[in-house]
Design an enzyme around this catalytic site. Sequence first.
Site, short mmCIF file in Angstrom:
data_model
loop_
_atom_site.label_atom_id
_atom_site.label_comp_id
_atom_site.label_asym_id
_atom_site.label_seq_id
_atom_site.Cartn_x
_atom_site.Cartn_y
_atom_site.Cartn_z
N THR A 13 1.10 -0.47 -0.69
CA THR A 13 -0.24 -0.57 -0.10
C THR A 13 -1.24 -0.97 -1.19
OG1 THR A 13 -0.89 1.75 -0.48
CG2 THR A 13 0.35 1.26 1.54
N ALA A 15 -1.91 -3.96 -1.82
CA ALA A 15 -1.16 -5.02 -2.50
C ALA A 15 -1.96 -6.31 -2.67
CB ALA A 15 0.12 -5.31 -1.73
N ILE A 19 -3.44 -3.32 -9.32
CA ILE A 19 -2.16 -2.66 -9.56
C ILE A 19 -1.18 -2.93 -8.43
CG2 ILE A 19 -1.04 -0.39 -9.75
CD1 ILE A 19 -3.57 0.57 -11.25
N TYR A 157 -14.24 10.71 -5.70
CA TYR A 157 -13.04 10.07 -6.23
C TYR A 157 -12.17 11.07 -7.00
CZ TYR A 157 -10.21 6.46 -8.55
OH TYR A 157 -9.18 5.67 -9.00
#
Length: 248
Positions: A13, A15, A19, A157
């Site tokens: 995910t 993607a 990263i 976060y």
Amino acid sequence: MSGPLFGKLAIVTGAGSGIGRATCRVLARDGAKVIAADRNLKAAEETANEIGTDVASAAEIDVSSYESVNKTVQSIVSKFQKAPTIVVNSAGITRDGYLLKMPERDYDDVYSVNLKGTFLITQQFAKAMIANDSKGGSIINLSSIVAKMNNIGQANYAATKSGVISFTEVASKEFGKFGIRVNAILPGYINTPMVAVVPEKIKEQVKVRCPLGRLGKPEEIAEVIAFLASEKASYINGAAIEVTGGLK
């Protein structure tokens, strides 16, 4: 084609960039067939096309939605006649702001993607692995060193990324009997679109504080993910691995 992940099916995910995109590249290099999943289908398709559509395909997914995740799982199992045994939870967002001024929506959005999304993807794909009697599953969750640094302005976060670590530990204990390993990676400051919006002054401070004196590369996280996905890491379960250049 050969490699340590030959014959494996992987879903990543987030993607469409950073990263997640680098992870798709490295997993495909190591022999896996890769499903590049992202809320932004065009970005996911760019990733798949870059790698080659013979080994990569794209999927549109909203990790914060049960319906979207469930639909994606069913579609993949139907298409490939098996469940992915490599699952990488790389989707993540930030909505930084001081706690006293943070809108409720900014908290909810970050929670929905970073923590709830990790829960939904992990739960639904683990169910599919078990239902398909898949062996040697590996789920890799992306936390962050911010979970330990607890930066000012990142209450939402930091809380979600701390939650990912605890969630990973619980899942590793519950899924071990099914032969599914679950681990977390805590990246430091990596040169991705998410970090690109950080003010240059802050990034320079990070470089000074980092013993290696630089930001990380997405590929440096992807290599650790590929290792955790492989049989080389067959006894690593419930771990939280820092990949930060020594930044604490």
